[in-house]
Structures are given as structure tokens and as C-alpha cells.
Design a protein around this motif. Structure first.
Motif, PDB file in Angstrom:
ATOM      1  N   LEU A  75      43.348  37.216 -42.270  1.00  0.00           N
ATOM      2  CA  LEU A  75      44.638  37.690 -41.768  1.00  0.00           C
ATOM      3  C   LEU A  75      44.456  38.699 -40.631  1.00  0.00           C
ATOM      4  CD1 LEU A  75      46.635  38.011 -45.125  1.00  0.00           C
ATOM      5  CD2 LEU A  75      47.003  36.333 -43.297  1.00  0.00           C
ATOM      6  N   ASP A  76      43.478  39.591 -40.747  1.00  0.00           N
ATOM      7  CA  ASP A  76      43.224  40.554 -39.676  1.00  0.00           C
ATOM      8  C   ASP A  76      42.716  39.862 -38.412  1.00  0.00           C
ATOM      9  OD1 ASP A  76      44.035  42.887 -40.956  1.00  0.00           O
ATOM     10  OD2 ASP A  76      42.076  43.241 -41.859  1.00  0.00           O
ATOM     11  N   ARG A  77      41.766  38.925 -38.578  1.00  0.00           N
ATOM     12  CA  ARG A  77      41.219  38.226 -37.416  1.00  0.00           C
ATOM     13  C   ARG A  77      42.284  37.375 -36.727  1.00  0.00           C
ATOM     14  NH1 ARG A  77      37.227  40.927 -39.060  1.00  0.00           N
ATOM     15  NH2 ARG A  77      38.520  42.374 -37.912  1.00  0.00           N
ATOM     16  N   LEU A  78      43.136  36.707 -37.521  1.00  0.00           N
ATOM     17  CA  LEU A  78      44.194  35.892 -36.925  1.00  0.00           C
ATOM     18  C   LEU A  78      45.195  36.776 -36.182  1.00  0.00           C
ATOM     19  CD1 LEU A  78      45.282  33.023 -36.580  1.00  0.00           C
ATOM     20  CD2 LEU A  78      46.621  33.352 -38.667  1.00  0.00           C
ATOM     21  N   ALA A  79      45.503  37.938 -36.744  1.00  0.00           N
ATOM     22  CA  ALA A  79      46.392  38.880 -36.044  1.00  0.00           C
ATOM     23  C   ALA A  79      45.774  39.303 -34.719  1.00  0.00           C
ATOM     24  CB  ALA A  79      46.654  40.101 -36.929  1.00  0.00           C
ATOM     25  N   GLU A  80      44.463  39.516 -34.694  1.00  0.00           N
ATOM     26  CA  GLU A  80      43.789  39.884 -33.444  1.00  0.00           C
ATOM     27  C   GLU A  80      43.918  38.762 -32.410  1.00  0.00           C
ATOM     28  OE1 GLU A  80      39.832  40.753 -34.656  1.00  0.00           O
ATOM     29  OE2 GLU A  80      40.375  42.636 -35.652  1.00  0.00           O
ATOM     30  N   VAL A  81      43.839  37.512 -32.860  1.00  0.00           N
ATOM     31  CA  VAL A  81      43.962  36.386 -31.933  1.00  0.00           C
ATOM     32  C   VAL A  81      45.360  36.347 -31.321  1.00  0.00           C
ATOM     33  CG1 VAL A  81      44.020  33.858 -31.770  1.00  0.00           C
ATOM     34  CG2 VAL A  81      42.168  34.982 -33.030  1.00  0.00           C
ATOM     35  N   PHE A 261      33.545  44.205 -28.808  1.00  0.00           N
ATOM     36  CA  PHE A 261      34.875  43.731 -28.422  1.00  0.00           C
ATOM     37  C   PHE A 261      34.777  42.435 -27.630  1.00  0.00           C
ATOM     38  CE2 PHE A 261      36.676  48.086 -29.119  1.00  0.00           C
ATOM     39  CZ  PHE A 261      37.695  47.697 -29.967  1.00  0.00           C
ATOM     40  N   LEU A 262      33.782  42.354 -26.764  1.00  0.00           N
ATOM     41  CA  LEU A 262      33.591  41.151 -25.965  1.00  0.00           C
ATOM     42  C   LEU A 262      33.281  39.941 -26.853  1.00  0.00           C
ATOM     43  CD1 LEU A 262      33.439  39.881 -23.177  1.00  0.00           C
ATOM     44  CD2 LEU A 262      31.099  40.735 -22.960  1.00  0.00           C
ATOM     45  N   GLY A 263      32.576  40.169 -27.945  1.00  0.00           N
ATOM     46  CA  GLY A 263      32.241  39.076 -28.857  1.00  0.00           C
ATOM     47  C   GLY A 263      33.207  38.881 -29.995  1.00  0.00           C
ATOM     48  N   ARG A 264      34.322  39.630 -29.995  1.00  0.00           N
ATOM     49  CA  ARG A 264      35.235  39.624 -31.137  1.00  0.00           C
ATOM     50  C   ARG A 264      35.821  38.244 -31.427  1.00  0.00           C
ATOM     51  NH1 ARG A 264      40.580  43.427 -31.308  1.00  0.00           N
ATOM     52  NH2 ARG A 264      39.410  44.839 -32.639  1.00  0.00           N
ATOM     53  N   LEU A 265      36.120  37.467 -30.411  1.00  0.00           N
ATOM     54  CA  LEU A 265      36.730  36.158 -30.650  1.00  0.00           C
ATOM     55  C   LEU A 265      35.799  35.254 -31.441  1.00  0.00           C
ATOM     56  CD1 LEU A 265      39.222  34.366 -30.116  1.00  0.00           C
ATOM     57  CD2 LEU A 265      38.012  33.453 -28.137  1.00  0.00           C
ATOM     58  N   ARG A 266      34.485  35.397 -31.229  1.00  0.00           N
ATOM     59  CA  ARG A 266      33.549  34.568 -31.991  1.00  0.00           C
ATOM     60  C   ARG A 266      33.585  34.937 -33.466  1.00  0.00           C
ATOM     61  NH1 ARG A 266      31.645  29.519 -31.285  1.00  0.00           N
ATOM     62  NH2 ARG A 266      29.844  29.195 -32.646  1.00  0.00           N
ATOM     63  N   LEU A 267      33.750  36.206 -33.763  1.00  0.00           N
ATOM     64  CA  LEU A 267      33.876  36.627 -35.158  1.00  0.00           C
ATOM     65  C   LEU A 267      35.163  36.078 -35.757  1.00  0.00           C
ATOM     66  CD1 LEU A 267      32.435  38.345 -37.319  1.00  0.00           C
ATOM     67  CD2 LEU A 267      33.980  40.187 -36.708  1.00  0.00           C
ATOM     68  N   ALA A 268      36.236  36.070 -34.963  1.00  0.00           N
ATOM     69  CA  ALA A 268      37.493  35.481 -35.434  1.00  0.00           C
ATOM     70  C   ALA A 268      37.301  33.995 -35.727  1.00  0.00           C
ATOM     71  CB  ALA A 268      38.590  35.678 -34.384  1.00  0.00           C
ATOM     72  N   TYR A 269      36.605  33.312 -34.828  1.00  0.00           N
ATOM     73  CA  TYR A 269      36.329  31.885 -35.033  1.00  0.00           C
ATOM     74  C   TYR A 269      35.548  31.666 -36.331  1.00  0.00           C
ATOM     75  CZ  TYR A 269      33.594  27.581 -34.565  1.00  0.00           C
ATOM     76  OH  TYR A 269      32.965  26.382 -34.801  1.00  0.00           O
ATOM     77  N   ASP A 270      34.490  32.436 -36.536  1.00  0.00           N
ATOM     78  CA  ASP A 270      33.672  32.284 -37.750  1.00  0.00           C
ATOM     79  C   ASP A 270      34.511  32.510 -39.007  1.00  0.00           C
ATOM     80  OD1 ASP A 270      31.404  31.759 -36.278  1.00  0.00           O
ATOM     81  OD2 ASP A 270      30.682  33.835 -36.318  1.00  0.00           O
ATOM     82  N   THR A 271      35.381  33.517 -38.978  1.00  0.00           N
ATOM     83  CA  THR A 271      36.203  33.841 -40.144  1.00  0.00           C
ATOM     84  C   THR A 271      37.248  32.764 -40.399  1.00  0.00           C
ATOM     85  OG1 THR A 271      35.896  36.192 -39.676  1.00  0.00           O
ATOM     86  CG2 THR A 271      37.668  35.605 -41.192  1.00  0.00           C
ATOM     87  N   ILE A 272      37.928  32.315 -39.332  1.00  0.00           N
ATOM     88  CA  ILE A 272      38.950  31.267 -39.483  1.00  0.00           C
ATOM     89  C   ILE A 272      38.303  29.974 -39.970  1.00  0.00           C
ATOM     90  CG2 ILE A 272      40.572  29.811 -38.199  1.00  0.00           C
ATOM     91  CD1 ILE A 272      41.076  32.291 -36.392  1.00  0.00           C
ATOM     92  N   LEU A 273      37.144  29.639 -39.439  1.00  0.00           N
ATOM     93  CA  LEU A 273      36.431  28.436 -39.868  1.00  0.00           C
ATOM     94  C   LEU A 273      36.031  28.539 -41.335  1.00  0.00           C
ATOM     95  CD1 LEU A 273      35.151  25.734 -39.020  1.00  0.00           C
ATOM     96  CD2 LEU A 273      33.084  27.017 -38.388  1.00  0.00           C
ATOM     97  N   ASP A 274      35.518  29.687 -41.727  1.00  0.00           N
ATOM     98  CA  ASP A 274      35.123  29.913 -43.120  1.00  0.00           C
ATOM     99  C   ASP A 274      36.319  29.750 -44.052  1.00  0.00           C
ATOM    100  OD1 ASP A 274      33.503  30.532 -45.257  1.00  0.00           O
ATOM    101  OD2 ASP A 274      33.462  32.686 -44.880  1.00  0.00           O
TER     102      ASP A 274
END
Length: 490
Positions: A75-81, A261-274
Motif C-alpha cells: 500500500l505504501d509503495r503503490l501510494a508512492e507510484v 530515491f532514484l531507485g525507489r520505483l524498482r523497489l515499488a516494482y519488486d513489492t507490487i510483483l511480490d
């Protein structure tokens, strides 16, 4: 949330109360914006802990804790997206979810109106999540036994998810690249990393800088590799030693944060995929946008505001501060007067809370956690804490002078009384902030967290064992989910 003219509203926040709250918040803001951040509101990873005894199934305990932890991160990562822009307006988003066995509904609110671009992304994201969830397991029946094979045939969907996120988040990526390059220029010691070879941390960091410069020169196709590289470098065990070769010692931590911060979207991707692979409910996903942001303008006069301040200080048995009694030309008074003429805003977290508690949504059972794209402000933190129905990520402790609540709403019948009690507590807390002139000077807390190098927060030495148990749980969950399908195989 009720419209301004909704005659069926069973809860109201009057103009007088709104002026009182806004005035006290503005006084506190003028005195000192940064206050001590509040403690985390809720730890879902501990919410369902069970007492340890001989009958406790370790998979059940792990399933509850890991499920809740992943839900929070999702939920936090999706909010960041959804907070996909930083300039000219800093987007702040909030997410919530209702999870059932046959599907999941995700709700999104934001301080900036959601538009067609958001709608298209949401529809494509829902489809992508569904395909990933359904493709995460396939079932076979052999001699009346269920055989589960996981994580097959998903590479195409994973690539589609990544491309979907990259396109949607492009403006934020551009902003993060600008910030990273600016940070490197201001922090560099004049030593170059260009002699390093690609393939080690030093060489990869040098290549990242080169790629960022090429991106700024017009090669937008490098966005994906830049984000991936930044995320990998932020996790590298020797990254601080690498930065020490070209960055001034006192700027290593801030440069590392820019890298995260520059790599944050990749962490969001990993979390959403998981989450897509692990949550059976994602086999059917609906994403719903909450109403557009609410702006209020109570048009409080200066004399009304002075009346509120005078009453507050008399109740507290304190003398008015000099900037109020002297007024013009005191700089604090000018700051207060400017804020007094500005409109008030309902923050994304508060929008979401009122949306979920609307009388028409009594059958919803939302998870008791709100995903937020950044830490909550102090008044949002107090309000959520006082209302005590939903948790959120950490609090940054800053006071905003234009914070408010909806003017009225039609709530589920059990909530108007709770809401009024929460607002009374909020008024008391805000008045205390306004009266407190003995605050020690605090350093400004960053409102947004750069993602940590390990999202799970687990000990790396035990990750493999925990992951094994998690896989066992999710495979068992998949068997239960798919049992009905297998009944028809004969």
C-alpha cells in the motif's frame, strides 16, 4: 463523503470549529513548524501475534505476520507510484484496500485530482496484477493429490508491469535524476571515477552518472536501466566506501539517500510483483478513485482569528506572545496574516478515511492501514491516532497551517460520536502546540523516506529460511483457493 449541500449528513464540522482549528494550527506553525514526530500508529506485522504454545503452527504465525508486513509495504509503495509528480505540485497519495478471497478492491486518494492518465494506468495495472496472480500457480491432479507448481510463465507479465510503471512514473524519474546530478555536483571532491571498470560498485556508479547525463541530454530510453542500477547500488555492501572516493565525507549519507530515491520505483516494482504473486485475492482486482480533493475557504477575519487566540491563551493562563500584541511590522505576524488568507485543504489520508466510513460503504471491511506516499504530517498523525481505526507509516512532525477536515459527511451510524471525540482531542493537541513556546529547536525531518536497502527488514542470514516457509504458506493458500477448480476435473 457528503457534498456541501447534503441534507442527509449526520456529522458536521462547523465553520466556527474550522476557523478555531485552523487559527491554532497557524499560530503553532508560526512559532515552530517542526515538532517531535509521533510514534508509528500501528504495526500490522504484530497485530495478529499469537501466544507461543505447543499447538502453534509456525506457518500460521508466519503467514499472518508476513502477510500484514507485505500488505503495508504494498500500500505504501503503490501510494508512492500514484504520487508521480514532484513539480510544480508535490503529489501526495493515499491507498487503502479491501481484501476478500474472491478479489481485492484498492482505493486511491490524492491531493491533486486524478485524471485520465491515472485512470488508464489503474485499469492496466489491475489487469497486470490479475494475470500475475493467476499465473503464479498452476495446478495438476495426480492420483487424487494436488500438485502445486509456482511462478511459471510470468516473465512477459513482469516485463509489462515494469514498463507500465516506468511510463506512468516518468516525470518523477526525471525529477529524481535532476536531483541526483545536482547532488553529485555539489558534493564532489573533484576526483573522477571514470577509471573504474564496469562490473564492480565503483565502475557501476560511474556508469550510472554517465547514463543520467545522457538521459538529461535526451536519451530517455535509459530510464529503466538507471532506476535498476540505482536500486542495486543503494543495496551494495561497499557503496559507502565507493562514495567516499568521490564525495565529501559529510555528504555521503545525503548522496546515498538521493541514490535510494532514484531507485525507489524498482523497489515499488519488486513489492507490487511480490504482492501479486502471493495474494490470492489479486486474481480479481478493482481500483477505485476517491473523490477529488476538498478545498475550503472559511474566510476568517483577522478579528475572528485574534478572538480565538485570545481565548486560547486566557484558558491556558498565558500571556499573548509579542508578535501578536505588536502585530505589524513583526515578521511572524506577517507570516500569520498571509496564511490566514489562504484556502484550507483536506489531506489525502483524511479524504480516504471519510470515504471508507461513508454510510453507503458499511459492508466494506477495509484493512486497518492506510498507505501513504510520504510520512504523515503532525495533524494527520494526531487525527488518525485519536480516531484509532487506521494506522499509517511514520510521522514527520511538521505542522501545516492550511489543514482542515471535511465540512460534513454521512457516516456509518457508529462513527459520528467517535469522530467528534477525535476532533475534541485534536483541538486540545493543537491548542497545546500553539501555547508551547518552550520547544527546543529541532532539525527539520524529511517528509519522504528513501527506501531502505532491504524492504523486509529481516536479518539477511535468515532470509532464505523465512522465504522457504513463506513459499510453503502461499502454496498451501493456493491449494485452498484452487480446490474448487479441481473438483470439476473428475
Amino acid at each position: 463523503m457528503a457534498d456541501e449541500g447534503d441534507k442527509n449528513a449526520n456529522w458536521r464540522f462547523g465553520a466556527t470549529e474550522e476557523i478555531q482549528l485552523a487559527t491554532l494550527a497557524r499560530v503553532a506553525w508560526v512559532e515552530q513548524q517542526q515538532r517531535e514526530p509521533l510514534a508509528p500508529l500501528l504495526d500490522m506485522s504484530k497485530e495478529n501475534e499469537v501466544e507461543s504454545d505447543a499447538a502453534t503452527n509456525v506457518l500460521d504465525v508466519l503467514a499472518e505476520t508476513s502477510h500484514g508486513d507485505l500488505l503495508k509495504r504494498f500500500l505504501d509503495r503503490l501510494a508512492e507510484v500514484f504520487a508521480r509528480e514532484k513539480e510544480p505540485i508535490n503529489f501526495v497519495s493515499c491507498t487503502a484496500m479491501v481484501e476478500q478471497e474472491d478479489g481485492a478492491t484498492i482505493f486511491v486518494s490524492r491531493n491533486k485530482k486524478l485524471v485520465k492518465h491515472d485512470d488508464k494506468f489503474s485499469r492496466n495495472l489491475a489487469v497486470c496484477l490479475e494475470k500475475l496472480s493467476r499465473g503464479s500457480f498452476y495446478v495438476r491432479k495426480v492420483d487424487h493429490n494436488l500438485i502445486i507448481v509456482s511462478d511459471v510463465g510470468n516473465h512477459e507479465q513482469e516485463s509489462q508491469l515494469w514498463e507500465l510503471l516506468l511510463v506512468f512514473y516518468e516525470k518523477r524519474i526525471e525529477y529524481n535524476i535532476r536531483q541526483f546530478l545536482h547532488g553529485m555536483r555539489s558534493s564532489a571532491q573533484g576526483r573522477s571515477l571514470s577509471v573504474a571498470k564496469e562490473g564492480d560498485t565503483v565502475g557501476d556508479f560511474a556508469k550510472l552518472q554517465s547514463d543520467c547525463q545522457q538521459f538529461r541530454a535526451g536519451n530517455k530510453s535509459l530510464a529503466g536501466s538507471i532506476v535498476k542500477s540505482a536500486n542495486d547500488l543503494a543495496r551494495a555492501v561497499d557503496i559507502k566506501a565507493c562514495l567516499g572516493r568521490s564525495i565529501r565525507q559529510g555528504r555521503i549519507e545525503s548522496t546515498l539517500e538521493l541514490l535510494r530515491f532514484l531507485g525507489r520505483l524498482r523497489l515499488a516494482y519488486d513489492t507490487i510483483l511480490d504482492a501479486a504473486k502471493r495474494f490470492a485475492s489479486f486474481s480479481q482486482v478493482t481500483i477505485i478513485f476517491v473523490e477529488t480533493p476538498i478545498v475550503s475557504n472559511p474566510r476568517a477575519s483577522l478579528e475572528q482569528a485574534m478572538g480565538v487566540i485570545d481565548a486560547c491563551y486566557k484558558t491556558g493562563g498565558m500571556k499573548l506572545p509579542s508578535w501578536i500584541t505588536e502585530r505589524v511590522p513583526h515578521s511572524k505576524f506577517k507570516k500569520f496574516e498571509v496564511a490566514l488568507g489562504q484556502p484550507l485543504h483536506v489531506h489525502a489520508e483524511v479524504q480516504m478515511l471519510f470515504f471508507l466510513l461513508h454510510a453507503d460503504r458499511g459492508d466494506l471491511q477495509p484493512l486497518p492501514y492506510l498507505g501513504v506516499s510520504k510520512k504523515t504530517c503532525l495533524l494527520c498523525g494526531y487525527f488518525l491516532e485519536n480516531f484509532s481505526r487506521f494506522g499509517a507509516r511514520r510521522n514527520h512532525g511538521k505542522i501545516y497551517p492550511n489543514w482542515t477536515l471535511p465540512r460534513q459527511a454521512r457516516l456509518q451510524k457508529e462513527y459520528p460520536t467517535c469522530m467528534n471525540a477525535a476532533i475534541r482531542s485534536l483541538m486540545v493537541s493543537t491548542a497545546s502546540l500553539a501555547l508551547d513556546r518552550d520547544q527546543s529547536k529541532l532539525n527539520m525531518v524529511k517528509e519522504s523516506d528513501a527506501a531502505p536497502s532491504t524492504s523486509s527488514g529481516m536479518n539477511p542470514t535468515t532470509d532464505s529460511a523465512v522465504d522457504h516457509l513463506r513459499r510453503q504458506y502461499h502454496e498451501r493458500f493456493a491449494r485452498e483457493r484452487n480446490a474448487k477448480w479441481l473438483e470439476n476435473l473428475g
